[in-house]
Design a protein around this motif. Structure first.
Motif, PDB file in Angstrom:
ATOM      1  N   CYS A   1       0.811  -0.812   0.630  1.00  0.00           N
ATOM      2  CA  CYS A   1      -0.275  -0.134  -0.052  1.00  0.00           C
ATOM      3  C   CYS A   1       0.971   0.902  -0.041  1.00  0.00           C
ATOM      4  N   ARG A   2       0.200   1.645  -0.193  1.00  0.00           N
ATOM      5  CA  ARG A   2       0.815   3.913  -0.608  1.00  0.00           C
ATOM      6  C   ARG A   2       0.287   4.623   0.170  1.00  0.00           C
ATOM      7  N   ILE A   3       1.033   5.745   0.600  1.00  0.00           N
ATOM      8  CA  ILE A   3      -0.428   6.599   0.653  1.00  0.00           C
ATOM      9  C   ILE A   3       0.838   7.891   0.347  1.00  0.00           C
ATOM     10  N   THR A   4       0.046   9.204   0.305  1.00  0.00           N
ATOM     11  CA  THR A   4       0.340  10.632  -1.134  1.00  0.00           C
ATOM     12  C   THR A   4       0.762  11.352   0.511  1.00  0.00           C
ATOM     13  N   SER A   5       1.356  12.308   0.466  1.00  0.00           N
ATOM     14  CA  SER A   5       1.224  13.559   1.199  1.00  0.00           C
ATOM     15  C   SER A   5      -0.078  14.613   1.560  1.00  0.00           C
ATOM     16  N   GLY A   6      -0.826  13.994   0.755  1.00  0.00           N
ATOM     17  CA  GLY A   6      -2.133  15.093   0.326  1.00  0.00           C
ATOM     18  C   GLY A   6      -2.943  13.289   1.157  1.00  0.00           C
ATOM     19  N   GLY A   7      -2.780  12.539   1.061  1.00  0.00           N
ATOM     20  CA  GLY A   7      -3.126  11.660   2.046  1.00  0.00           C
ATOM     21  C   GLY A   7      -4.021  10.340   1.407  1.00  0.00           C
TER      22      GLY A   7
END
Length: 117
Positions: free
Chosen positions: A49-55
């Motif tokens: 999984c991954r998460i961006t700086s914007g959530g």
């Protein structure tokens, strides 16, 4: 260079839960994306999984509905909550972080997760 340190792995029975942490030595706000990868013995490394700086978040089909990635910017930490664990979730879980525009990022040393009865 920011260092990433994972923790929280261990041995758990099928159906159990674990929460992994990835603590950064510096601010995680500088990373465009933070992610969890895993590698089982004899298999290729795969994106969990991954998460961006914007959530925004993305999950592998195999973990959707069971795993949740989150970030605490104040603690410079990314978490992976893993529920309903299965034996096929066994592997070394590594944290990865990449800055905007970078060709490569930073890896943690990994933490072992073993799901077995």
């Amino acid at each position: 260079q920011v260092q990433l340190v994972e923790s929280g792995g261990g041995l758990v029975q099928p159906g159990g839960s674990l929460r992994l942490s990835c603590a950064a030595s510096g601010s995680i706000l500088s990373f465009a994306v933070m992610a969890w990868y895993r590698q089982a013995p004899g298999k290729q490394r795969e994106l969990v999984c991954r998460i961006t700086s914007g959530g925004s978040t993305n999950y592998a089909d195999s973990v959707k509905g069971r795993f949740t990635i989150s970030r605490d910017n104040a603690k410079n930490t990314v978490y992976l909550q893993m529920n309903s664990l299965k034996p096929e979730d066994t592997g070394v879980y590594k944290c990865y972080a990449v800055r905007p525009g970078a060709l490569s990022g930073n890896w943690g040393q990994g933490t072992q997760v073993t799901v077995s009865s």
